[in-house]
Design an enzyme around this catalytic site. Structure first.
Site, mmCIF file in Angstrom:
data_model
loop_
_atom_site.group_PDB
_atom_site.id
_atom_site.type_symbol
_atom_site.label_atom_id
_atom_site.label_comp_id
_atom_site.label_asym_id
_atom_site.label_seq_id
_atom_site.Cartn_x
_atom_site.Cartn_y
_atom_site.Cartn_z
ATOM 1 N N LYS A 143 0.840 -1.173 0.000
ATOM 2 C CA LYS A 143 0.000 0.000 0.000
ATOM 3 C C LYS A 143 0.889 1.241 0.000
ATOM 4 O O LYS A 143 2.050 1.114 0.350
ATOM 5 C CB LYS A 143 -0.938 0.000 1.198
ATOM 6 N N HIS A 173 -0.987 -5.603 5.588
ATOM 7 C CA HIS A 173 -0.298 -6.413 6.602
ATOM 8 C C HIS A 173 -1.214 -6.768 7.781
ATOM 9 O O HIS A 173 -0.921 -7.690 8.522
ATOM 10 C CB HIS A 173 1.008 -5.744 7.054
ATOM 11 N N LYS A 177 -1.714 -10.508 10.520
ATOM 12 C CA LYS A 177 -1.601 -10.545 11.984
ATOM 13 C C LYS A 177 -2.321 -11.782 12.516
ATOM 14 O O LYS A 177 -3.421 -12.106 12.085
ATOM 15 C CB LYS A 177 -2.219 -9.287 12.609
ATOM 16 N N ASP A 230 -4.953 6.263 5.019
ATOM 17 C CA ASP A 230 -3.844 5.486 5.559
ATOM 18 C C ASP A 230 -4.328 4.238 6.307
ATOM 19 O O ASP A 230 -3.677 3.197 6.259
ATOM 20 C CB ASP A 230 -3.015 6.368 6.505
ATOM 21 N N HIS A 235 -6.790 -1.153 6.253
ATOM 22 C CA HIS A 235 -6.735 -2.048 7.419
ATOM 23 C C HIS A 235 -8.089 -2.182 8.130
ATOM 24 O O HIS A 235 -8.538 -3.276 8.447
ATOM 25 C CB HIS A 235 -5.705 -1.557 8.430
HETATM 26 C C1 BG6 Z 1 0.537 1.338 8.293
HETATM 27 C C2 BG6 Z 1 0.209 2.801 8.319
HETATM 28 O O1 BG6 Z 1 -0.046 0.730 7.173
HETATM 29 O O2 BG6 Z 1 0.056 0.735 9.476
HETATM 30 C C3 BG6 Z 1 0.821 3.454 9.538
HETATM 31 O O3 BG6 Z 1 0.704 3.422 7.143
HETATM 32 C C4 BG6 Z 1 0.411 2.733 10.789
HETATM 33 O O4 BG6 Z 1 0.469 4.824 9.610
HETATM 34 C C5 BG6 Z 1 0.645 1.236 10.657
HETATM 35 O O5 BG6 Z 1 1.169 3.244 11.866
HETATM 36 C C6 BG6 Z 1 0.054 0.480 11.839
HETATM 37 O O6 BG6 Z 1 0.469 -0.850 11.785
HETATM 38 P P1 BG6 Z 1 0.647 -1.710 13.105
HETATM 39 O O7 BG6 Z 1 0.995 -3.064 12.597
HETATM 40 O O8 BG6 Z 1 1.721 -1.062 13.903
HETATM 41 O O9 BG6 Z 1 -0.673 -1.665 13.820
#
Ligand code: BG6
Length: 483
Positions: A143, A173, A177, A230, A235
């Protein structure tokens, strides 16, 4: 179990993602015995660098991002021996012949595009022009996948010119998880929850992804994106889909993705009183603590109207979820780092107790991070002789406590990269899903841009702007605490 032999090419092999996630992740999989003898990793990037210099770069990344218990000298050396480096120019001809010469026949070929999306097209073209990619090759893209529907469509079209959908792995991602995958296990491997998983029994759903970090060194990217682009469009949308989708007929890529797509298409619009955007303020120095810069200082744009926090209410127009609000919120510089999904069930239809004010809702909270686990609150009698008084009791399940200490829980990236090699697209977004998510987000973004709205300020370390509380209070509900 080792995967098939592979040649994995990482474009952007000297970049931040490669250093923090991809390479340490590959090393951990190597340690776990998942990489076959002849698996190889080839980094490609612009910088002129010889193999030794690149290996030193990777050794440093391992020292920085792999837990001390896993840093075994001999193993690190053995892992580094699998690496090569080719200086490659995505837009010119440098490096491509050497890259081709390195590729072997008869092994899985995967190409990780860990570069700016503006280079995706050039890379895809070069891989074909030089005959490096074939019909079985896989490409992995990161992304942001576009910044609106039009750009996502253009990106999909660019990739589709050279690769079939079955060859394209769009990473989110969050899907890698462990607890996110557990959502599917909880829902579809138990008979307990599914009969209650609908509008008849569920009052509402809250999805929270709270972070304590600010935008850090990513100001330039972030200020053009904001929390909606973002986090929400990707997500949080994926989390919502896994909670709301119908049971797929099989745990199989297109079966799962078809169901997610139906959820996205059924999402309602979001009215302007159903959304609150926030931006963190700065903090002057206090006793013993350094001053904290504001969002606008972090991104170097004094007039920025980009949100670092967003809370919104959305519905799903289908039989299962009619009338059930889904409240989503995410933000930077909040009180604590916590990601959780909470499903609040309806109150019992009739109370036989005299407790008008008792909080009688059962809540199933699924914590994604930290302390992965689930808590189900149930009402019990308050102990003691004081009559029939009710109190809330958490049934707490910590996945970490339950699993043995040395259970091997891979980081999201490790899991996903191995899935690419295995050729399993279940945890990757399909092109139509990404487009549908933008088709939902675009009018919401356009509406606030039209209104020329400024985000509400909030203090770092708080739970977000005051107005976000109203979003739920108005409906007679409240946010769970960010603790
Ligand atoms: C990323 C975003 O995709 O995911 C970030 O661009 C964010 O801004 C991050 O901090 C959060 O990921 P995680 O795995 O730390 O919850």
């Amino acid at each position: 179990i080792p995967v098939d032999p592979f040649d994995l090419v990482i474009f952007g092999g000297t970049g931040d993602l490669a250093r923090r996630k991809i390479l340490p992740g590959l090393y951990r999989r190597f340690l776990a015995g998942q990489m076959p003898e002849d698996a190889r990793i080839i980094a490609a990037a612009r910088s002129e660098m010889d193999e030794d210099a690149y290996r030193a770069f990777v050794a440093e990344a391992i020292a920085e991002f792999v837990e001390p218990g896993h840093r075994d000298k001999a193993q690190i050396q053995a892992f580094l021996a699998r690496l090569s480096y080719v200086a490659t120019d995505a837009k010119g001809s440098d490096g491509w012949d050497s890259l081709k010469a390195l590729m072997r026949d008869g092994v899985v070929r995967a190409f990780y595009f860990s570069v700016a999306p503006s280079l995706f097209g050039a890379l895809a073209e070069k891989l074909h022009e030089y005959g490096i990619a074939d019909g079985d090759s896989r490409i992995v893209v990161e992304k942001p996948f576009g910044r609106d529907l039009a750009s996502a469509r253009a990106l999909n079209a660019t990739l589709a010119a050279h690769f079939n959908e079955t060859q394209i792995y769009r990473i989110d991602h969050y899907l890698g998880k462990e607890t996110v995958q557990n959502l599917m296990a909880v829902r579809f491997a138990n008979s307990l929850f599914e009969p209650l998983w609908n509008a008849q029994h569920v009052d509402h759903v809250q999805i929270t992804v709270a972070e304590t970090v600010g935008v850090g060194g990513r100001g330039e990217y972030y200020d053009r994106a904001g929390a909606m682009r973002d986090m929400v469009q990707n997500h949080m949308m994926q989390l919502l889909c896994l909670i709301a989708m119908e049971p797929p007929y099989k745990f199989e890529p297109d079966a799962v993705r078809d169901e997610k797509l139906k959820v996205i298409r059924a999402l309602t619009g979001v009215g302007h009183d159903e959304i609150v955007r926030g931006q963190y303020r700065g903090m002057p120095a206090r006793e013993g603590r350094k001053a904290e810069p504001s969002y606008t200082e972090d991104v170097g744009n004094a007039h920025s109207r980009t949100e670092s926090y967003i809370a919104l209410k959305v519905g799903i127009s289908n039989w299962r979820w009619q009338g059930v609000p889904f409240y989503l919120r995410t933000g930077k510089k909040l009180r604590n780092r916590i990601s959780e999904i909470a499903i609040t069930f309806k109150e019992p239809p009739h109370s036989i107790f005299d407790e008008d004010d008792a909080w009688r809702e059962n809540v199933l909270a699924i914590r994604l991070q930290p302390d992965e686990g689930m808590t189900l609150t149930v009402m019990i009698k308050e102990p003691g002789p004081g009559g029939m008084r009710l109190t809330e009791m958490p049934l707490d399940m910590s996945f970490a406590d339950w699993l043995s200490e040395d259970a091997d829980i891979p980081d999201a990236y490790e899991r996903l990269i191995m899935d690419v090699i295995r050729g399993n697209q279940t945890l990757f977004m399909r092109g139509d899903e990404v487009e549908a998510a933008w088709a939902w987000a675009d009018p919401i973004i356009a509406a606030w841009e039209d209104r020329g709205e400024r985000p509400h300020g909030y203090d770092p370390g708080s739970s977000g702007p005051e107005d976000a509380l109203m979003l739920m209070h108005r409906d007679g509900r409240r946010w769970r605490e960010i603790r």
